[in-house]
Design a protein around this motif. Structure first.
Motif, PDB file in Angstrom:
ATOM      1  N   ALA A 135       0.862  -1.182   0.000  1.00 49.30           N
ATOM      2  CA  ALA A 135       0.000   0.000   0.000  1.00 49.30           C
ATOM      3  C   ALA A 135       0.901   1.236   0.000  1.00 49.30           C
ATOM      4  O   ALA A 135       1.560   1.522   1.004  1.00 49.30           O
ATOM      5  CB  ALA A 135      -0.919   0.003   1.217  1.00 49.30           C
ATOM      6  N   ALA A 136       0.948   1.906  -1.132  1.00 50.92           N
ATOM      7  CA  ALA A 136       1.735   3.140  -1.273  1.00 50.92           C
ATOM      8  C   ALA A 136       0.790   4.214  -1.781  1.00 50.92           C
ATOM      9  O   ALA A 136       0.643   4.415  -2.988  1.00 50.92           O
ATOM     10  CB  ALA A 136       2.910   2.933  -2.222  1.00 50.92           C
ATOM     11  N   LEU A 137       0.129   4.888  -0.868  1.00 48.89           N
ATOM     12  CA  LEU A 137      -0.941   5.815  -1.239  1.00 48.89           C
ATOM     13  C   LEU A 137      -0.390   7.126  -1.801  1.00 48.89           C
ATOM     14  O   LEU A 137       0.605   7.653  -1.290  1.00 48.89           O
ATOM     15  CB  LEU A 137      -1.838   6.113  -0.035  1.00 48.89           C
ATOM     16  CG  LEU A 137      -2.943   5.101   0.284  1.00 48.89           C
ATOM     17  CD1 LEU A 137      -2.365   3.734   0.595  1.00 48.89           C
ATOM     18  CD2 LEU A 137      -3.801   5.595   1.433  1.00 48.89           C
ATOM     19  N   PRO A 138      -1.024   7.645  -2.858  1.00 57.40           N
ATOM     20  CA  PRO A 138      -0.636   8.961  -3.369  1.00 57.40           C
ATOM     21  C   PRO A 138      -1.156  10.056  -2.448  1.00 57.40           C
ATOM     22  O   PRO A 138      -1.804   9.773  -1.438  1.00 57.40           O
ATOM     23  CB  PRO A 138      -1.330   9.012  -4.737  1.00 57.40           C
ATOM     24  CG  PRO A 138      -2.566   8.180  -4.542  1.00 57.40           C
ATOM     25  CD  PRO A 138      -2.151   7.061  -3.611  1.00 57.40           C
ATOM     26  N   LYS A 139      -0.890  11.310  -2.804  1.00 59.95           N
ATOM     27  CA  LYS A 139      -1.405  12.392  -1.975  1.00 59.95           C
ATOM     28  C   LYS A 139      -2.930  12.362  -1.991  1.00 59.95           C
ATOM     29  O   LYS A 139      -3.544  11.940  -2.976  1.00 59.95           O
ATOM     30  CB  LYS A 139      -0.881  13.742  -2.462  1.00 59.95           C
ATOM     31  CG  LYS A 139      -1.366  14.171  -3.834  1.00 59.95           C
ATOM     32  CD  LYS A 139      -0.771  15.528  -4.195  1.00 59.95           C
ATOM     33  CE  LYS A 139      -1.291  16.015  -5.549  1.00 59.95           C
ATOM     34  NZ  LYS A 139      -0.722  17.342  -5.904  1.00 59.95           N
ATOM     35  N   PRO A 140      -3.582  12.762  -0.913  1.00 55.16           N
ATOM     36  CA  PRO A 140      -5.040  12.657  -0.821  1.00 55.16           C
ATOM     37  C   PRO A 140      -5.753  13.538  -1.835  1.00 55.16           C
ATOM     38  O   PRO A 140      -5.264  14.599  -2.218  1.00 55.16           O
ATOM     39  CB  PRO A 140      -5.336  13.110   0.610  1.00 55.16           C
ATOM     40  CG  PRO A 140      -4.168  13.946   1.004  1.00 55.16           C
ATOM     41  CD  PRO A 140      -2.986  13.355   0.305  1.00 55.16           C
ATOM     42  N   GLY A 188      -6.158 -13.660   6.441  1.00 57.06           N
ATOM     43  CA  GLY A 188      -5.254 -14.328   5.511  1.00 57.06           C
ATOM     44  C   GLY A 188      -4.477 -13.388   4.611  1.00 57.06           C
ATOM     45  O   GLY A 188      -3.964 -13.824   3.574  1.00 57.06           O
ATOM     46  N   GLU A 189      -4.345 -12.121   5.008  1.00 59.50           N
ATOM     47  CA  GLU A 189      -3.664 -11.138   4.166  1.00 59.50           C
ATOM     48  C   GLU A 189      -2.561 -10.411   4.922  1.00 59.50           C
ATOM     49  O   GLU A 189      -2.607 -10.258   6.142  1.00 59.50           O
ATOM     50  CB  GLU A 189      -4.662 -10.105   3.622  1.00 59.50           C
ATOM     51  CG  GLU A 189      -5.691 -10.688   2.666  1.00 59.50           C
ATOM     52  CD  GLU A 189      -6.666  -9.641   2.166  1.00 59.50           C
ATOM     53  OE1 GLU A 189      -7.420  -9.955   1.224  1.00 59.50           O
ATOM     54  OE2 GLU A 189      -6.699  -8.514   2.708  1.00 59.50           O
ATOM     55  N   ILE A 190      -1.574  -9.940   4.146  1.00 59.79           N
ATOM     56  CA  ILE A 190      -0.467  -9.127   4.655  1.00 59.79           C
ATOM     57  C   ILE A 190      -0.461  -7.818   3.881  1.00 59.79           C
ATOM     58  O   ILE A 190      -0.572  -7.823   2.650  1.00 59.79           O
ATOM     59  CB  ILE A 190       0.885  -9.834   4.447  1.00 59.79           C
ATOM     60  CG1 ILE A 190       0.916 -11.183   5.169  1.00 59.79           C
ATOM     61  CG2 ILE A 190       2.047  -8.947   4.907  1.00 59.79           C
ATOM     62  CD1 ILE A 190       2.133 -12.037   4.803  1.00 59.79           C
ATOM     63  N   VAL A 191      -0.346  -6.694   4.574  1.00 59.36           N
ATOM     64  CA  VAL A 191      -0.241  -5.394   3.909  1.00 59.36           C
ATOM     65  C   VAL A 191       1.042  -4.717   4.363  1.00 59.36           C
ATOM     66  O   VAL A 191       1.311  -4.590   5.557  1.00 59.36           O
ATOM     67  CB  VAL A 191      -1.453  -4.484   4.214  1.00 59.36           C
ATOM     68  CG1 VAL A 191      -1.258  -3.120   3.557  1.00 59.36           C
ATOM     69  CG2 VAL A 191      -2.735  -5.131   3.705  1.00 59.36           C
ATOM     70  N   LEU A 192       1.841  -4.301   3.380  1.00 63.08           N
ATOM     71  CA  LEU A 192       3.089  -3.590   3.633  1.00 63.08           C
ATOM     72  C   LEU A 192       2.861  -2.125   3.283  1.00 63.08           C
ATOM     73  O   LEU A 192       2.665  -1.788   2.112  1.00 63.08           O
ATOM     74  CB  LEU A 192       4.219  -4.173   2.768  1.00 63.08           C
ATOM     75  CG  LEU A 192       4.375  -5.702   2.793  1.00 63.08           C
ATOM     76  CD1 LEU A 192       5.428  -6.139   1.771  1.00 63.08           C
ATOM     77  CD2 LEU A 192       4.739  -6.199   4.185  1.00 63.08           C
ATOM     78  N   PHE A 193       2.859  -1.261   4.275  1.00 66.27           N
ATOM     79  CA  PHE A 193       2.622   0.163   4.044  1.00 66.27           C
ATOM     80  C   PHE A 193       3.941   0.865   3.724  1.00 66.27           C
ATOM     81  O   PHE A 193       4.815   0.992   4.593  1.00 66.27           O
ATOM     82  CB  PHE A 193       1.961   0.812   5.268  1.00 66.27           C
ATOM     83  CG  PHE A 193       0.470   0.668   5.301  1.00 66.27           C
ATOM     84  CD1 PHE A 193      -0.343   1.557   4.598  1.00 66.27           C
ATOM     85  CD2 PHE A 193      -0.127  -0.347   6.032  1.00 66.27           C
ATOM     86  CE1 PHE A 193      -1.725   1.429   4.626  1.00 66.27           C
ATOM     87  CE2 PHE A 193      -1.516  -0.483   6.065  1.00 66.27           C
ATOM     88  CZ  PHE A 193      -2.308   0.410   5.359  1.00 66.27           C
ATOM     89  N   ASP A 194       4.084   1.298   2.482  1.00 65.13           N
ATOM     90  CA  ASP A 194       5.225   2.111   2.060  1.00 65.13           C
ATOM     91  C   ASP A 194       4.877   3.558   2.390  1.00 65.13           C
ATOM     92  O   ASP A 194       4.311   4.274   1.586  1.00 65.13           O
ATOM     93  CB  ASP A 194       5.473   1.929   0.562  1.00 65.13           C
ATOM     94  CG  ASP A 194       6.728   2.650   0.099  1.00 65.13           C
ATOM     95  OD1 ASP A 194       7.350   3.368   0.903  1.00 65.13           O
ATOM     96  OD2 ASP A 194       7.084   2.506  -1.095  1.00 65.13           O
ATOM     97  N   ARG A 195       5.200   3.967   3.579  1.00 67.38           N
ATOM     98  CA  ARG A 195       4.693   5.159   4.247  1.00 67.38           C
ATOM     99  C   ARG A 195       3.225   4.907   4.612  1.00 67.38           C
ATOM    100  O   ARG A 195       2.562   4.041   4.042  1.00 67.38           O
ATOM    101  CB  ARG A 195       4.862   6.432   3.416  1.00 67.38           C
ATOM    102  CG  ARG A 195       6.329   6.815   3.217  1.00 67.38           C
ATOM    103  CD  ARG A 195       6.441   8.266   2.783  1.00 67.38           C
ATOM    104  NE  ARG A 195       7.807   8.682   2.519  1.00 67.38           N
ATOM    105  CZ  ARG A 195       8.667   9.052   3.450  1.00 67.38           C
ATOM    106  NH1 ARG A 195       8.306   9.027   4.719  1.00 67.38           N
ATOM    107  NH2 ARG A 195       9.887   9.431   3.128  1.00 67.38           N
ATOM    108  N   SER A 196       2.743   5.648   5.568  1.00 66.98           N
ATOM    109  CA  SER A 196       1.438   5.311   6.128  1.00 66.98           C
ATOM    110  C   SER A 196       0.782   6.550   6.697  1.00 66.98           C
ATOM    111  O   SER A 196       1.059   7.669   6.264  1.00 66.98           O
ATOM    112  CB  SER A 196       1.645   4.275   7.251  1.00 66.98           C
ATOM    113  OG  SER A 196       2.393   4.870   8.314  1.00 66.98           O
ATOM    114  N   TRP A 197      -0.081   6.333   7.692  1.00 68.43           N
ATOM    115  CA  TRP A 197      -0.737   7.459   8.367  1.00 68.43           C
ATOM    116  C   TRP A 197       0.278   8.357   9.061  1.00 68.43           C
ATOM    117  O   TRP A 197      -0.050   9.478   9.423  1.00 68.43           O
ATOM    118  CB  TRP A 197      -1.777   6.945   9.365  1.00 68.43           C
ATOM    119  CG  TRP A 197      -1.337   5.817  10.240  1.00 68.43           C
ATOM    120  CD1 TRP A 197      -0.722   5.892  11.460  1.00 68.43           C
ATOM    121  CD2 TRP A 197      -1.494   4.414   9.980  1.00 68.43           C
ATOM    122  NE1 TRP A 197      -0.485   4.643  11.980  1.00 68.43           N
ATOM    123  CE2 TRP A 197      -0.945   3.712  11.097  1.00 68.43           C
ATOM    124  CE3 TRP A 197      -2.048   3.679   8.919  1.00 68.43           C
ATOM    125  CZ2 TRP A 197      -0.936   2.322  11.164  1.00 68.43           C
ATOM    126  CZ3 TRP A 197      -2.030   2.298   8.994  1.00 68.43           C
ATOM    127  CH2 TRP A 197      -1.479   1.636  10.104  1.00 68.43           C
TER     128      TRP A 197
END
Length: 267
Positions: free
Chosen positions: A70-75, A96-105
C-alpha cells in the motif's frame, strides 16, 4: 551497534542470508493464509533511507494475492475532508492477508507537519488519536509492526547524488525530496515528537539502522520473522498429472498470428 558504522556486509553473505530469510517469509505467508491472520507492516523513515528496497525484498517471492503493498498517493480533495485515518482503513488486511505500508498514516507526523501541509491543530490531533487508532487495530487481532529506517545526513545526501546521476533511479527523486535536505533538523524534531506519542506498548517502534542497506534489509526481515509466532504449514500434496493422448488438435499456421520481433537474436 547503533551509532557506530559497521563494515559493509559482503554481497555473497548478504545474498545467501537473504534467500534463507525470504524462504521463511514464504512460510510466514502460508501461516497467515492458513490461520486467517492479519499482518500490517509499516515502513517509515527519511527519504532515501532504504524503505522501498527493503519492501521489494520482503515481497519478492510472496503471493501478491496474499501480500500487497500500500503506497498511497497524496489525498484527493474529497479525502482531505475525511477523518484522517479513513483512507488508510480501507487498505487494512482481511483474514489471511499481509499489507506492507510504504509510508502510512505517519505522513501527518512527518512530511505533512514539517512542510506545512497540515495545521498545528491537525498535527496535535493526530498525535492524540494515533495511539488510540493503533490500539483498536491490535485489540481487533491485527498484527501490527512498525519500522523506522534511520539514515545519516551524509549517507542520505550521497544516495540523492547517486539517484540524480542514475537514469534508472532518477524517478525516485522529487523537488520535495531534495528540499528535505534543508529541513534535516525539523524532520529530526518531528520524528522525536512522533516517537514520544506513538511508541506505545501495544505497537512499539523498531528502529533500523540503514546506512548499510544490505545489513538493514536482513536485520528488519529477521526481526519481523522473530516477532510473529508463525510455524511451517505443510503444503498440499501435489502430483503432476500425465498428459492425455492427443484428440487430433491441429495448431493454426504461424503466419496467421503476429509475433513480437526477435530482439534477442540481434544481441
Amino acid at each position: 551497534m547503533a551509532g557506530k558504522k559497521a563494515a559493509t556486509l559482503p554481497r555473497k553473505v548478504y545474498e545467501t542470508e537473504l534467500l534463507c530469510l525470504q524462504t521463511e517469509l514464504v512460510k510466514l505467508q502460508e501461516w497467515v493464509r492458513a490461520e486467517g491472520a492479519r499482518l500490517v507492516v509499516v515502513f517509515e523513515g527519511r527519504d532515501a533511507a532504504g524503505k522501498g528496497g527493503t519492501i521489494k525484498r520482503v515481497a519478492e517471492h510472496l503471493n501478491p494475492r496474499v501480500a500487497r503493498i500500500a503506497a498511497l498517493p497524496k489525498p484527493t480533495e474529497r479525502e482531505r475532508t475525511q477523518w484522517y485515518f479513513q483512507r488508510y482503513v480501507e487498505h487494512l488486511p482481511a483474514a489471511g492477508e499481509i499489507v506492507l505500508f510504504d509510508r502510512s498514516w505517519y505522513n501527518r507526523a512527518g512530511v505533512e507537519w514539517v512542510m506545512g501541509f497540515c495545521t498545528k491543530e491537525e498535527h496535535q490531533l493526530f498525535l492524540r488519536q494515533c495511539p488510540i487508532f493503533e490500539r483498536m487495530l491490535v485489540e481487533d487481532g491485527i498484527l501490527l509492526r512498525k519500522y523506522w529506517f534511520s539514515v545519516s545526513d551524509t549517507e542520505q545526501q550521497e544516495r540523492f547524488r547517486r539517484r540524480l546521476e542514475d537514469p534508472l533511479r532518477r524517478w525516485k527523486l522529487s523537488p520535495m525530496d531534495l528540499e528535505s535536505i534543508t529541513h534535516w533538523e525539523a524532520y529530526s524534531r518531528a520524528k522525536d515528537e512522533m516517537l514520544v506519542h506513538t511508541d506505545i506498548l501495544e505497537s512499539p517502534w523498531f528502529v533500523v539502522e540503514s546506512d548499510d542497506k544490505r545489513r538493514a534489509r536482513l536485520n528488519m526481515i529477521a526481526h519481523l520473522l522473530g516477532s510473529v509466532p508463525y510455524h511451517e504449514v505443510p503444503p498440499p500434496v501435489l502430483e503432476l498429472p500425465a498428459r492425455p493422448p492427443s484428440t487430433g488438435y491441429q495448431r493454426p499456421p504461424r503466419d496467421l498470428q503476429t509475433y513480437v520481433p526477435d530482439h534477442a537474436a540481434r544481441l
